[in-house]
Design a protein around this motif. Sequence first.
Motif, PDB file in Angstrom:
ATOM      1  N   ARG A 257      41.474  45.355  52.570  1.00 48.00           N
ATOM      2  CA  ARG A 257      41.821  44.528  51.409  1.00 48.00           C
ATOM      3  C   ARG A 257      40.677  44.482  50.401  1.00 48.00           C
ATOM      4  N   LYS A 258      39.446  44.328  50.906  1.00 48.79           N
ATOM      5  CA  LYS A 258      38.296  44.237  50.009  1.00 48.79           C
ATOM      6  C   LYS A 258      38.083  45.525  49.223  1.00 48.79           C
ATOM      7  N   VAL A 259      38.263  46.661  49.893  1.00 49.79           N
ATOM      8  CA  VAL A 259      38.080  47.955  49.231  1.00 49.79           C
ATOM      9  C   VAL A 259      39.196  48.198  48.221  1.00 49.79           C
ATOM     10  N   VAL A 260      40.426  47.936  48.604  1.00 49.77           N
ATOM     11  CA  VAL A 260      41.564  48.126  47.689  1.00 49.77           C
ATOM     12  C   VAL A 260      41.433  47.185  46.493  1.00 49.77           C
ATOM     13  N   GLU A 261      41.029  45.953  46.752  1.00 48.91           N
ATOM     14  CA  GLU A 261      40.842  44.984  45.677  1.00 48.91           C
ATOM     15  C   GLU A 261      39.794  45.477  44.681  1.00 48.91           C
ATOM     16  N   PHE A 262      38.723  46.072  45.193  1.00 49.03           N
ATOM     17  CA  PHE A 262      37.672  46.619  44.328  1.00 49.03           C
ATOM     18  C   PHE A 262      38.243  47.704  43.417  1.00 49.03           C
ATOM     19  N   PHE A 263      39.010  48.634  43.987  1.00 51.88           N
ATOM     20  CA  PHE A 263      39.573  49.712  43.177  1.00 51.88           C
ATOM     21  C   PHE A 263      40.650  49.198  42.213  1.00 51.88           C
ATOM     22  N   VAL A 264      41.383  48.197  42.615  1.00 56.64           N
ATOM     23  CA  VAL A 264      42.373  47.594  41.720  1.00 56.64           C
ATOM     24  C   VAL A 264      41.664  46.961  40.525  1.00 56.64           C
ATOM     25  N   TYR A 265      40.562  46.270  40.763  1.00 56.11           N
ATOM     26  CA  TYR A 265      39.827  45.655  39.656  1.00 56.11           C
ATOM     27  C   TYR A 265      39.184  46.692  38.748  1.00 56.11           C
ATOM     28  N   ILE A 266      38.752  47.816  39.310  1.00 53.98           N
ATOM     29  CA  ILE A 266      38.253  48.902  38.459  1.00 53.98           C
ATOM     30  C   ILE A 266      39.382  49.398  37.559  1.00 53.98           C
ATOM     31  N   LEU A 267      40.558  49.616  38.134  1.00 55.84           N
ATOM     32  CA  LEU A 267      41.705  50.068  37.360  1.00 55.84           C
ATOM     33  C   LEU A 267      42.092  49.041  36.289  1.00 55.84           C
ATOM     34  N   LEU A 268      42.099  47.765  36.651  1.00 57.85           N
ATOM     35  CA  LEU A 268      42.436  46.726  35.692  1.00 57.85           C
ATOM     36  C   LEU A 268      41.391  46.616  34.578  1.00 57.85           C
ATOM     37  N   THR A 269      40.145  46.855  34.895  1.00 56.49           N
ATOM     38  CA  THR A 269      39.097  46.861  33.870  1.00 56.49           C
ATOM     39  C   THR A 269      39.339  47.980  32.873  1.00 56.49           C
ATOM     40  N   ILE A 270      39.660  49.150  33.393  1.00 56.68           N
ATOM     41  CA  ILE A 270      39.933  50.296  32.518  1.00 56.68           C
ATOM     42  C   ILE A 270      41.168  50.031  31.663  1.00 56.68           C
ATOM     43  N   LEU A 271      42.240  49.554  32.284  1.00 57.03           N
ATOM     44  CA  LEU A 271      43.481  49.305  31.539  1.00 57.03           C
ATOM     45  C   LEU A 271      43.314  48.211  30.486  1.00 57.03           C
ATOM     46  N   SER A 272      42.683  47.122  30.853  1.00 55.93           N
ATOM     47  CA  SER A 272      42.509  46.047  29.874  1.00 55.93           C
ATOM     48  C   SER A 272      41.536  46.471  28.767  1.00 55.93           C
ATOM     49  N   GLY A 273      40.540  47.265  29.105  1.00 59.79           N
ATOM     50  CA  GLY A 273      39.634  47.802  28.092  1.00 59.79           C
ATOM     51  C   GLY A 273      40.351  48.724  27.115  1.00 59.79           C
ATOM     52  N   LEU A 274      41.225  49.576  27.652  1.00 53.82           N
ATOM     53  CA  LEU A 274      42.016  50.453  26.779  1.00 53.82           C
ATOM     54  C   LEU A 274      42.961  49.647  25.890  1.00 53.82           C
ATOM     55  N   MET A 275      43.595  48.640  26.465  1.00 56.62           N
ATOM     56  CA  MET A 275      44.496  47.798  25.672  1.00 56.62           C
ATOM     57  C   MET A 275      43.715  47.046  24.593  1.00 56.62           C
ATOM     58  N   PHE A 276      42.507  46.603  24.912  1.00 54.35           N
ATOM     59  CA  PHE A 276      41.659  45.964  23.916  1.00 54.35           C
ATOM     60  C   PHE A 276      41.366  46.939  22.775  1.00 54.35           C
ATOM     61  N   TYR A 277      41.003  48.156  23.113  1.00 52.23           N
ATOM     62  CA  TYR A 277      40.704  49.173  22.100  1.00 52.23           C
ATOM     63  C   TYR A 277      41.923  49.452  21.223  1.00 52.23           C
ATOM     64  N   PHE A 278      43.076  49.676  21.861  1.00 51.67           N
ATOM     65  CA  PHE A 278      44.284  49.977  21.097  1.00 51.67           C
ATOM     66  C   PHE A 278      44.736  48.790  20.248  1.00 51.67           C
ATOM     67  N   ALA A 279      44.581  47.587  20.776  1.00 53.04           N
ATOM     68  CA  ALA A 279      44.938  46.386  20.009  1.00 53.04           C
ATOM     69  C   ALA A 279      44.018  46.244  18.799  1.00 53.04           C
ATOM     70  N   PHE A 280      42.731  46.468  19.001  1.00 50.51           N
ATOM     71  CA  PHE A 280      41.785  46.384  17.890  1.00 50.51           C
ATOM     72  C   PHE A 280      42.111  47.428  16.825  1.00 50.51           C
ATOM     73  N   ASP A 281      42.392  48.643  17.264  1.00 49.05           N
ATOM     74  CA  ASP A 281      42.745  49.720  16.331  1.00 49.05           C
ATOM     75  C   ASP A 281      44.032  49.373  15.570  1.00 49.05           C
ATOM     76  N   TYR A 282      45.024  48.869  16.285  1.00 50.53           N
ATOM     77  CA  TYR A 282      46.301  48.505  15.667  1.00 50.53           C
ATOM     78  C   TYR A 282      46.123  47.401  14.628  1.00 50.53           C
ATOM     79  N   VAL A 283      45.411  46.362  14.987  1.00 49.24           N
ATOM     80  CA  VAL A 283      45.238  45.223  14.084  1.00 49.24           C
ATOM     81  C   VAL A 283      44.375  45.605  12.883  1.00 49.24           C
TER      82      VAL A 283
END
Length: 160
Positions: free
Chosen positions: A81-107
């Motif tokens: 669970r701890k290892v999977v949680e770590f990789f899930v948070y890495i993925l969520l960091t990347i996804l939310s960072g990309l969404m932040f970038y695209f939202a900033f570009d859009y706005v």
Amino acid sequence: MKNFLKDFELYLGSVFISVTIIVVIMNVFTRYVLKFTYFWAEEVAVGCFVWTIFLGTAAAYRKKALIGVEAIIVLLPEKVRKVVEFFVYILLTILSGLMFYFAFDYVSTSSKITAALEISYAYINASIILSFGLMTIYSLIFTIQSFKGIFSKDKKVINI
């Protein structure tokens, strides 16, 4: 002041939802009782509601109240669970960072204005930037906490 800064998304979201409710009730009253409507009421209510939604999403993410990720991870053994949680948070960091970038570009490139008030949609859509910016920061914090949790035997969860 410390509690305000800790839960500022909730306080700010409360202001926006309060404005939404007041404007909608006012507009319903004037429409059915006084037989007129304010031309700007719908735009203000929708704009405030959008801010409420995105601020609420960031607050729910910070409190780990979004059920999707948690429902899967709970079923795994503790060490996995701890290892999977770590990789899930890495993925969520990347996804939310990309969404932040695209939202900033859009706005930043948007030139649309609202019909009644003739204000830029950037003021409404800035909620997307704030939400995903906060979620990116929280994801980074969760990733660091999760990484530390892999190597510690302590089961404490630190909430931000």
